[in-house]
Design an enzyme around this catalytic site. Structure first.
Site, mmCIF file in Angstrom:
data_model
loop_
_atom_site.group_PDB
_atom_site.id
_atom_site.type_symbol
_atom_site.label_atom_id
_atom_site.label_comp_id
_atom_site.label_asym_id
_atom_site.label_seq_id
_atom_site.Cartn_x
_atom_site.Cartn_y
_atom_site.Cartn_z
ATOM 1 N N TYR A 1 0.883 11.523 11.595
ATOM 2 C CA TYR A 1 0.348 10.229 12.054
ATOM 3 C C TYR A 1 0.163 10.179 13.572
ATOM 4 C CZ TYR A 1 -0.255 5.171 12.481
ATOM 5 O OH TYR A 1 -0.735 3.916 12.800
ATOM 6 N N LYS B 1 -3.522 10.315 15.632
ATOM 7 C CA LYS B 1 -3.887 9.225 16.538
ATOM 8 C C LYS B 1 -4.112 9.758 17.961
ATOM 9 C CE LYS B 1 -3.620 5.643 13.789
ATOM 10 N NZ LYS B 1 -4.869 4.978 13.379
HETATM 11 N N1 NAP Z 1 0.150 -1.085 10.109
HETATM 12 C C1 NAP Z 1 0.760 -1.005 11.269
HETATM 13 O O1 NAP Z 1 1.899 -1.496 11.451
HETATM 14 C C2 NAP Z 1 0.058 -0.304 12.417
HETATM 15 C C3 NAP Z 1 0.756 -0.115 13.613
HETATM 16 C C4 NAP Z 1 0.087 0.467 14.710
HETATM 17 C C5 NAP Z 1 -1.227 0.844 14.585
HETATM 18 N N2 NAP Z 1 -1.885 0.691 13.406
HETATM 19 C C6 NAP Z 1 -3.286 1.117 13.343
HETATM 20 O O2 NAP Z 1 -4.096 -0.016 13.577
HETATM 21 C C7 NAP Z 1 -5.334 0.115 12.866
HETATM 22 C C8 NAP Z 1 -5.568 -1.143 12.051
HETATM 23 O O3 NAP Z 1 -4.495 -1.281 11.137
HETATM 24 P P1 NAP Z 1 -4.508 -2.407 10.014
HETATM 25 O O4 NAP Z 1 -3.152 -2.416 9.433
HETATM 26 O O5 NAP Z 1 -5.111 -3.640 10.569
HETATM 27 O O6 NAP Z 1 -5.527 -1.745 8.987
HETATM 28 P P2 NAP Z 1 -5.754 -2.146 7.459
HETATM 29 O O7 NAP Z 1 -5.361 -3.545 7.217
HETATM 30 O O8 NAP Z 1 -5.151 -1.094 6.602
HETATM 31 O O9 NAP Z 1 -7.356 -2.069 7.367
HETATM 32 C C9 NAP Z 1 -7.996 -0.850 7.449
HETATM 33 C C10 NAP Z 1 -9.500 -0.985 7.532
HETATM 34 O O10 NAP Z 1 -10.045 0.326 7.357
HETATM 35 C C11 NAP Z 1 -10.921 0.337 6.236
HETATM 36 N N3 NAP Z 1 -10.789 1.570 5.457
HETATM 37 C C12 NAP Z 1 -9.658 2.112 4.954
HETATM 38 N N4 NAP Z 1 -9.956 3.222 4.241
HETATM 39 C C13 NAP Z 1 -11.302 3.359 4.296
HETATM 40 C C14 NAP Z 1 -12.216 4.302 3.750
HETATM 41 N N5 NAP Z 1 -11.822 5.341 3.009
HETATM 42 N N6 NAP Z 1 -13.529 4.154 4.005
HETATM 43 C C15 NAP Z 1 -13.965 3.133 4.763
HETATM 44 N N7 NAP Z 1 -13.160 2.176 5.309
HETATM 45 C C16 NAP Z 1 -11.841 2.308 5.067
HETATM 46 C C17 NAP Z 1 -10.496 -0.840 5.360
HETATM 47 O O11 NAP Z 1 -11.593 -1.195 4.555
HETATM 48 P P3 NAP Z 1 -11.359 -1.794 3.056
HETATM 49 O O12 NAP Z 1 -10.953 -3.212 3.271
HETATM 50 O O13 NAP Z 1 -12.681 -1.652 2.426
HETATM 51 O O14 NAP Z 1 -10.274 -0.975 2.430
HETATM 52 C C18 NAP Z 1 -10.120 -1.865 6.426
HETATM 53 O O15 NAP Z 1 -11.256 -2.493 6.934
HETATM 54 C C19 NAP Z 1 -5.203 1.388 12.046
HETATM 55 O O16 NAP Z 1 -5.863 2.417 12.706
HETATM 56 C C20 NAP Z 1 -3.713 1.649 12.000
HETATM 57 O O17 NAP Z 1 -3.409 3.026 11.886
HETATM 58 C C21 NAP Z 1 -1.281 0.109 12.328
#
Ligand code: NAP
Length: 310
Positions: free
Chosen positions: A188, A192
């Site tokens: 991960y 990133k």
């Molecule tokens: N979760 C955490 O605590 C955390 C912490 C730090 C950083 N981040 C990073 O911050 C970013 C946003 O996180 P989040 O939690 O807001 O994301 P999320 O809710 O999981 O949403 C992910 C987005 O990516 C799209 N996506 C996922 N798989 C896909 C695929 N195969 N093809 C096309 N689109 C796809 C989803 O579309 P669909 O709706 O169509 O699935 C959705 O729009 C990510 O890069 C994550 O790694 C997350």
């Protein structure tokens, strides 16, 4: 009760107590590192946050257009709400893999474009005319497997950025993660970190990288492991709100404040978790942090270090 104790020939130790204490010390050290960390260039970040109103007025008059990839995700949804409320852009293109009809609930200027991320070069027109690009795309290893994770978080992100650049995107605003490290042995943070490096090599006029900690939101999707982790960490989120967590609304507000601000003049702006809170206006800088930015680079910094680490 016996399992709570480690036994040896002459003594017995309270095993669970030791384990809990060790874990507690580990977390205390980690939290201290993040919570006490100085936000570099707090002066610049603070001016981006406090200048929100005048910046917004100027930015609206300039008539910019943006795209958002990942708008159906938690951060993406918060960002779309922010964009809708502020009306910062005259046009916003929401690019995703499925139709949601979200635009019916939004004001004027929003368009939804469905693309195939595996054939993104066939959808260049979706990115056309957008001078600002937001990326909040991402998946998890648990959901998509290691290859699927790399495909989305690395390949799709970089392809989007590449097409955006050739289509006129000047300012790319990317969601990365706290702890990103291209040299990490873990998938991960390494992925990133590698994406951050590749984005820097693309030489956008302006690149803003956001490294939030754990995202706090009312997640619709069921992620059991993540939910368990969040429950354990709740006291830390409460007592140290800017150390290792950020609500998605805070990330969205910070991204908007950054987008509408005048560039700091640095090629890359890097916002760590605490800086994101400051950029959103939810954390005030300490007096000691309000020193004007020193343009002289530290000795150990090299080329790509003309970056602003915030
Ligand atoms: N979760 C955490 O605590 C955390 C912490 C730090 C950083 N981040 C990073 O911050 C970013 C946003 O996180 P989040 O939690 O807001 O994301 P999320 O809710 O999981 O949403 C992910 C987005 O990516 C799209 N996506 C996922 N798989 C896909 C695929 N195969 N093809 C096309 N689109 C796809 C989803 O579309 P669909 O709706 O169509 O699935 C959705 O729009 C990510 O890069 C994550 O790694 C997350």
């Amino acid at each position: 009760m016996r399992v709570l104790w480690f036994n040896c020939d002459c003594h017995s130790f309270p095993g669970v107590a030791i384990a809990v204490a060790t874990l507690g010390i580990f977390w205390a050290c980690l939290i201290s590192i993040y919570d006490l960390a100085t936000v570099h260039d707090a002066h610049t970040i603070h001016s981006m946050a406090s200048g929100r109103e005048p910046n917004l007025e100027r930015f609206q008059k300039e008539g910019h257009s943006a795209f958002v990839v990942g708008y159906t995700g938690e951060t993406g949804k918060a960002l779309v709400t922010e964009l809708n409320e502020t009306k910062a852009f005259k046009r916003v293109v929401l690019i995703g893999r499925r139709q949601t009809n979200i635009t019916e609930k939004l004001g004027e200027g929003f368009e939804e474009k469905v693309v195939d991320f595996d054939q993104l070069e066939n959808y260049k027109d979706a990115f056309e005319g957008c001078d600002v690009g937001f990326n909040t795309l991402g998946t998890t290893r648990g959901k998509s497997g290691p290859e699927g994770f790399v495909k989305v978080d690395h390949d799709y992100v970089l392809k989007s950025a590449e097409i955006a650049k050739t289509s006129g995107c000047k300012h790319f605003i990317h969601t990365s993660s706290q702890g990103s490290d291209k040299n990490s042995s873990f998938l991960y943070p390494r992925t990133k970190g590698q994406v951050e490096e590749s984005l820097k090599m693309m030489i956008f006029e302006r690149l803003s990288i956001f490294r939030p900690g754990i995202l706090l939101c009312d997640r619709q999707e069921n992620r059991a492991g993540e939910a368990f982790f969040r429950t354990i960490l709740k006291p830390i989120f409460y007592f140290f709100p800017t150390a290792i967590s950020t609500p998605t609304e805070v990330v969205a507000r910070a991204m908007l404040n950054n987008a509408i601000s005048i560039s700091s003049g640095n090629k890359t702006e890097l916002f760590e978790n605490k800086a994101i809170h400051m950029l959103a206006g939810s954390l005030k800088p300490k007096t000691s942090e309000m020193v004007k930015p020193d343009k002289k680079l530290p000795q150990d910094k090299t080329e790509s270090e003309e970056n602003l680490e915030l």
